[in-house]
Write a protein that holds these residues in place. Structure first.
Motif, mmCIF file in Angstrom:
data_model
loop_
_atom_site.group_PDB
_atom_site.id
_atom_site.type_symbol
_atom_site.label_atom_id
_atom_site.label_comp_id
_atom_site.label_asym_id
_atom_site.label_seq_id
_atom_site.Cartn_x
_atom_site.Cartn_y
_atom_site.Cartn_z
ATOM 1 N N THR A 16 0.710 -1.082 -0.137
ATOM 2 C CA THR A 16 -0.092 0.126 0.115
ATOM 3 C C THR A 16 0.987 1.515 -0.046
ATOM 4 N N ILE A 17 1.903 1.265 0.956
ATOM 5 C CA ILE A 17 2.873 2.318 0.884
ATOM 6 C C ILE A 17 3.488 2.561 -0.404
ATOM 7 N N ILE A 18 4.160 1.482 -1.160
ATOM 8 C CA ILE A 18 4.828 1.809 -2.300
ATOM 9 C C ILE A 18 3.764 2.058 -3.207
ATOM 10 N N SER A 19 2.965 1.503 -3.571
ATOM 11 C CA SER A 19 1.788 1.787 -4.581
ATOM 12 C C SER A 19 1.174 3.017 -4.272
ATOM 13 N N GLY A 20 0.758 3.653 -3.158
ATOM 14 C CA GLY A 20 0.269 4.784 -2.867
ATOM 15 C C GLY A 20 1.069 5.780 -3.296
ATOM 16 N N ILE A 21 2.496 5.618 -2.998
ATOM 17 C CA ILE A 21 3.344 6.679 -3.391
ATOM 18 C C ILE A 21 3.246 6.909 -4.863
ATOM 19 N N LEU A 22 3.540 5.718 -5.637
ATOM 20 C CA LEU A 22 3.738 5.703 -7.019
ATOM 21 C C LEU A 22 2.582 6.328 -7.768
ATOM 22 N N ALA A 23 1.258 5.817 -7.224
ATOM 23 C CA ALA A 23 -0.124 6.397 -7.718
ATOM 24 C C ALA A 23 -0.168 8.049 -7.553
ATOM 25 N N ILE A 25 2.581 10.017 -7.197
ATOM 26 C CA ILE A 25 3.370 10.677 -8.041
ATOM 27 C C ILE A 25 3.104 10.811 -9.378
ATOM 28 N N LEU A 26 2.325 9.658 -9.865
ATOM 29 C CA LEU A 26 2.072 9.520 -11.302
ATOM 30 C C LEU A 26 0.847 10.568 -11.452
ATOM 31 N N GLY A 27 -0.152 10.475 -10.463
ATOM 32 C CA GLY A 27 -1.301 11.321 -10.428
ATOM 33 C C GLY A 27 -1.274 12.858 -10.567
ATOM 34 N N ILE A 28 -0.177 13.070 -9.643
ATOM 35 C CA ILE A 28 0.493 14.693 -9.699
ATOM 36 C C ILE A 28 1.196 15.076 -11.257
ATOM 37 N N THR A 29 1.941 14.098 -11.648
ATOM 38 C CA THR A 29 2.635 14.351 -12.943
ATOM 39 C C THR A 29 1.581 14.478 -14.028
ATOM 40 N N VAL A 30 0.771 13.628 -14.342
ATOM 41 C CA VAL A 30 -0.230 13.389 -15.297
ATOM 42 C C VAL A 30 -1.348 14.529 -15.145
ATOM 43 N N GLY A 31 -1.665 14.612 -13.706
ATOM 44 C CA GLY A 31 -2.871 15.637 -13.431
ATOM 45 C C GLY A 31 -2.432 17.024 -13.847
ATOM 46 N N LYS A 32 -1.203 17.206 -13.690
ATOM 47 C CA LYS A 32 -0.592 18.742 -14.091
ATOM 48 C C LYS A 32 -0.385 18.786 -15.701
ATOM 49 N N PHE A 102 -4.538 4.619 -9.162
ATOM 50 C CA PHE A 102 -4.015 6.000 -9.965
ATOM 51 C C PHE A 102 -5.375 6.689 -10.179
ATOM 52 N N PRO A 103 -6.470 6.261 -10.665
ATOM 53 C CA PRO A 103 -7.412 7.160 -11.064
ATOM 54 C C PRO A 103 -7.737 7.971 -10.120
ATOM 55 N N LEU A 104 -7.998 7.511 -8.727
ATOM 56 C CA LEU A 104 -8.504 8.459 -7.826
ATOM 57 C C LEU A 104 -7.478 9.721 -7.588
ATOM 58 N N MET A 105 -6.281 9.297 -7.573
ATOM 59 C CA MET A 105 -5.086 10.383 -7.427
ATOM 60 C C MET A 105 -5.188 11.402 -8.674
ATOM 61 N N TYR A 106 -5.498 10.794 -10.010
ATOM 62 C CA TYR A 106 -5.571 11.692 -10.930
ATOM 63 C C TYR A 106 -6.681 12.650 -10.914
ATOM 64 N N GLN A 107 -7.699 12.149 -10.737
ATOM 65 C CA GLN A 107 -8.961 12.891 -10.621
ATOM 66 C C GLN A 107 -8.670 14.015 -9.458
ATOM 67 N N LEU A 148 -3.726 15.828 -1.144
ATOM 68 C CA LEU A 148 -3.849 15.008 -0.092
ATOM 69 C C LEU A 148 -4.866 14.386 0.142
ATOM 70 N N SER A 149 -6.019 14.799 -0.134
ATOM 71 C CA SER A 149 -7.345 13.934 -0.108
ATOM 72 C C SER A 149 -7.174 12.596 -1.254
ATOM 73 N N GLY A 150 -6.718 13.172 -2.439
ATOM 74 C CA GLY A 150 -6.516 11.981 -3.481
ATOM 75 C C GLY A 150 -5.595 10.833 -2.926
ATOM 76 N N SER A 151 -4.497 11.388 -2.377
ATOM 77 C CA SER A 151 -3.354 10.398 -2.153
ATOM 78 C C SER A 151 -4.229 9.511 -0.868
ATOM 79 N N VAL A 152 -4.711 9.894 -0.081
ATOM 80 C CA VAL A 152 -5.277 9.302 1.183
ATOM 81 C C VAL A 152 -6.295 8.189 0.354
ATOM 82 N N MET A 153 -7.197 8.580 -0.695
ATOM 83 C CA MET A 153 -8.006 7.884 -1.272
ATOM 84 C C MET A 153 -7.162 6.843 -2.104
ATOM 85 N N SER A 154 -6.268 7.071 -2.556
ATOM 86 C CA SER A 154 -5.457 6.291 -3.232
ATOM 87 C C SER A 154 -4.836 5.096 -2.525
#
Length: 218
Positions: A16-23, A25-32, A102-107, A148-154
């Motif tokens: 969860t920690i590793i995939s959450g961090i990856l999601a 980072i990817l969500g912030i990058t792609v979202g931007k 990832f989708p939750l973080m991206y949104q 932060l909200s997206g990260s917690v949900m991810s």
């Protein structure tokens, strides 16, 4: 007993920690990249990003097998580099959890970045700040609550991942067996004591995450 009980919990938290961090980072990058940008085919691209939210977990697992399996180009490349296939390994569980989180973080990231005051960013540019400085010191702080909200949900989504993980990573004790797959096996074998203990564990962890999320709300 303690080893068998704690192993899925420890593994779930690690994944969860590793995939959450990856999601995140990817969500912030792609979202931007995607926020406040229009181009032909954007709706199709965003639909692809969000598909894991609505697809059955077994379909996500099937697609991961097709993409990363031993018969795929990516799978063969991974096997060539690491001298083993990615399927049914620790990292296959990480990949599955990252994909569904990832989708939750991206949104959340897109919503956060689209709410940023552009006048503040432009003022930073006029003062001589480069784009990286503007992103770190002006954009991120304004979008921080949504991020932060997206990260917690991810993290919560990654913790509860079951179907795609079971198909792509399997249910190998001490290697790929997470809390959800451990609960499934415990019920399947009639071990209700362990099933209840793992259910209580994942509810407690998820409850803590959602409490943190609610505390972030204004």
């Amino acid at each position: 007993m303690s080893i068998n009980f704690w192993s899925p919990i420890k593994l779930s938290i690690e994944i969860t920690i590793i995939s959450g961090i990856l999601a995140t980072i990817l969500g912030i990058t792609v979202g931007k990249i995607m926020a406040n940008r229009t181009f032909k085919g954007k709706a199709i691209v965003e639909t692809i990003f969000l598909l894991p939210l609505v697809l059955p977990p077994t379909v996500v697992g099937f697609l991961l097998i097709i993409i990363f399996g031993r018969n795929s180009l990516i799978g063969q490349l991974i096997e060539l580099i690491f001298d083993q296939p990615v399927m049914f390994t620790y990292w296959s569980a990480v990949i599955a959890s990252t994909v569904v989180a990832f989708p939750l973080m991206y949104q959340a990231a897109v919503a956060g970045f689209e709410g940023v005051d552009k006048d503040i960013e432009n003022a930073g540019r006029m003062d001589g700040a480069n784009e990286f400085q503007i992103f770190i010191y002006l954009t991120i702080p304004q979008a921080l609550r949504m991020i932060l909200s997206g990260s917690v949900m991810s993290f919560a989504r990654a913790l509860g991942e079951f179907g795609a993980t079971l198909m792509f990573a399997g249910n190998i004790p001490g290697k790929t067996q997470t809390i959800p797959t451990a609960i499934y096996m415990a019920i399947d074998t009639g071990n209700m004591e362990f099933a209840w203990l793992w259910v209580i564990s994942i509810i407690s962890i998820s409850f803590f995450m959602l409490i943190c999320l609610n505390l972030m709300k204004p």
